[in-house]
Motif scaffolding. Sequence first.
Motif, mmCIF file in Angstrom:
data_model
loop_
_atom_site.group_PDB
_atom_site.id
_atom_site.type_symbol
_atom_site.label_atom_id
_atom_site.label_comp_id
_atom_site.label_asym_id
_atom_site.label_seq_id
_atom_site.Cartn_x
_atom_site.Cartn_y
_atom_site.Cartn_z
ATOM 1 N N THR A 96 2.027 -3.555 27.326
ATOM 2 C CA THR A 96 2.853 -2.838 26.873
ATOM 3 C C THR A 96 3.953 -2.055 26.887
ATOM 4 O O THR A 96 4.705 -2.462 28.166
ATOM 5 N N TYR A 97 4.600 -2.207 26.463
ATOM 6 C CA TYR A 97 6.073 -1.152 26.497
ATOM 7 C C TYR A 97 6.742 -0.307 25.567
ATOM 8 O O TYR A 97 6.130 -0.193 24.828
ATOM 9 N N SER A 98 7.332 0.654 26.096
ATOM 10 C CA SER A 98 7.879 1.772 25.530
ATOM 11 C C SER A 98 8.472 2.380 25.954
ATOM 12 O O SER A 98 9.666 2.077 27.071
ATOM 13 N N VAL A 99 10.077 3.177 25.359
ATOM 14 C CA VAL A 99 10.319 4.043 25.866
ATOM 15 C C VAL A 99 10.220 5.699 26.191
ATOM 16 O O VAL A 99 9.408 6.618 25.142
ATOM 17 N N ASN A 100 10.262 6.117 27.738
ATOM 18 C CA ASN A 100 9.233 7.106 27.561
ATOM 19 C C ASN A 100 10.138 8.637 26.928
ATOM 20 O O ASN A 100 11.434 8.812 27.195
ATOM 21 N N ARG A 101 9.840 9.477 26.819
ATOM 22 C CA ARG A 101 10.290 10.213 25.681
ATOM 23 C C ARG A 101 10.878 11.542 26.246
ATOM 24 O O ARG A 101 12.122 11.892 26.169
ATOM 25 N N VAL A 102 10.632 11.646 27.547
ATOM 26 C CA VAL A 102 11.574 11.963 28.686
ATOM 27 C C VAL A 102 12.477 12.239 29.982
ATOM 28 O O VAL A 102 13.541 12.396 30.162
ATOM 29 N N THR A 103 12.380 10.900 30.191
ATOM 30 C CA THR A 103 13.494 10.659 31.142
ATOM 31 C C THR A 103 13.930 9.234 29.596
ATOM 32 O O THR A 103 15.732 9.323 30.172
ATOM 33 N N GLY A 104 13.984 8.750 28.331
ATOM 34 C CA GLY A 104 14.623 7.465 27.863
ATOM 35 C C GLY A 104 14.103 6.363 28.380
ATOM 36 O O GLY A 104 15.297 6.026 28.191
ATOM 37 N N GLY A 105 13.513 6.114 29.406
ATOM 38 C CA GLY A 105 14.274 4.558 29.772
ATOM 39 C C GLY A 105 13.077 3.472 29.473
ATOM 40 O O GLY A 105 12.082 4.074 28.987
ATOM 41 N N ILE A 106 13.085 2.965 29.784
ATOM 42 C CA ILE A 106 11.834 1.773 29.345
ATOM 43 C C ILE A 106 11.080 1.537 30.477
ATOM 44 O O ILE A 106 11.671 0.937 31.388
ATOM 45 N N GLU A 107 9.384 0.788 29.752
ATOM 46 C CA GLU A 107 8.366 1.167 30.720
ATOM 47 C C GLU A 107 7.611 0.367 29.530
ATOM 48 O O GLU A 107 7.663 -0.043 28.836
ATOM 49 N N TYR A 108 7.119 -0.919 30.954
ATOM 50 C CA TYR A 108 6.625 -2.027 31.195
ATOM 51 C C TYR A 108 5.276 -1.524 31.458
ATOM 52 O O TYR A 108 5.148 -2.221 32.858
ATOM 53 N N VAL A 109 3.733 -2.396 31.320
ATOM 54 C CA VAL A 109 2.336 -2.378 31.970
ATOM 55 C C VAL A 109 2.038 -3.051 31.928
ATOM 56 O O VAL A 109 1.537 -3.408 29.988
ATOM 57 N N ASP A 110 1.142 -4.271 32.067
ATOM 58 C CA ASP A 110 0.174 -5.364 32.090
ATOM 59 C C ASP A 110 -0.964 -4.686 32.046
ATOM 60 O O ASP A 110 -1.275 -4.070 33.320
ATOM 61 N N LEU A 111 -1.852 -4.012 31.348
ATOM 62 C CA LEU A 111 -2.613 -2.923 31.395
ATOM 63 C C LEU A 111 -4.200 -3.508 32.394
ATOM 64 O O LEU A 111 -4.863 -3.548 33.000
ATOM 65 N N GLN A 112 -3.811 -5.618 31.793
ATOM 66 C CA GLN A 112 -4.893 -5.873 32.579
ATOM 67 C C GLN A 112 -5.394 -6.229 33.382
ATOM 68 O O GLN A 112 -5.909 -6.593 34.574
ATOM 69 N N VAL A 113 -3.766 -6.436 34.313
ATOM 70 C CA VAL A 113 -3.443 -5.975 35.727
ATOM 71 C C VAL A 113 -4.460 -5.280 36.306
ATOM 72 O O VAL A 113 -4.584 -5.612 37.426
#
Length: 383
Positions: A96-113
Amino acid sequence: MTGKNVTLRLLDKADREILKLPRPVKGAIYDFQHKFKTNPDSAGLRLKQLQGHDKLHSARVNDEYRALLLRLADDDWLIVSVKHRKDVYAHLDRLTYSVNRVTGGIEYVDLQVVQEEVLTPAAPRAPAPAEPARPAEPAAPEPLFAKWSEEQLTDLGVAPSLVPVIAALTTEDQLLGLVEYAPQLTGEVLLALYDGKAYDDVLEQVTAPVAAPEPVDTEDFRAAAERPATIVTTTDDALREALEGEDFGRWKVFLHPTQAKLVTRDYNGPARVGGGPGTGKTIVALHRVKHLVERLPAGRTKPVLLTTYNKNLAADLRSRLSAWAARTCCRASRSVMSTSSRCGPSGRRSPATASGSSTSRRRSGSGARSWTSSARTAGTLSS
């Protein structure tokens, strides 16, 4: 696609992941980024879009490892992870990857890990011999964050993709494990709530200092990459520092957003920056020196004075600044003396203080919490 204008960035979380890889793989990553900038479409890189993702691609680092990259724009790429090739394609729907609506930064998460490393229980032991009678099973432990709703957590800046995981956390070990893999603000918020801080205090002291000052377009990844909340490096020297320099090398490259604000701020007079052990005061002082030197006009060699109470630290600072200057070609001389002073207004002959540092008591988050608490003070910053 030509290589002359290709931008390749490395996400802070990916850097931490890379540091755990064998040295030959680190060398291959350094070679990879040169090749990618020259021609991303080179047949040897095997760049391809991953199934089910509009922005996520993979590219060959060596025979065994692949880089995962977000395509921010036509010639603008962000490395978010480096994985063994057998781990890339097994759970594509869990990336998963998205732009945080609060900070406006890019966030990436591997939910399986996250699932495997944080929530999956250890293998059960072999059953014990039958007993005549057993007491009733204890009640299931209450989740650590049961009192906060999904809306409250995301308003604090927690990554939405991790809310179901957070709802399942029941132990401190699980929490600390999640902090290792979570985006930075998510970890800081969870640790602050777990430490007993009131919701409004977390909002004011942890979230507000790193919130984007303007409305955030969560579909604009290119703009998100330019915000302080997206902690990245782009230059070859910075990448080498991050891969080879370990802790200090990383802090030459990656600063917490609130630390970066302290480094680059224009002060009207003397300012005091305070924080507990391990919060990064020394690193901020070093970055402040570099910032002041880089602002000197061409031909000016006005010295910047960095002072400290500690003679051993003074020698260490001198060594670090000298090594840094050799890499960055700073234009001014540096004096490091064993006296105490304060960080004065930018642009003058003024000292930047450093009061020493030590190891933080937690894996992550404690230093950043101190910085966000300090940074909210408008004039003089103090602990």
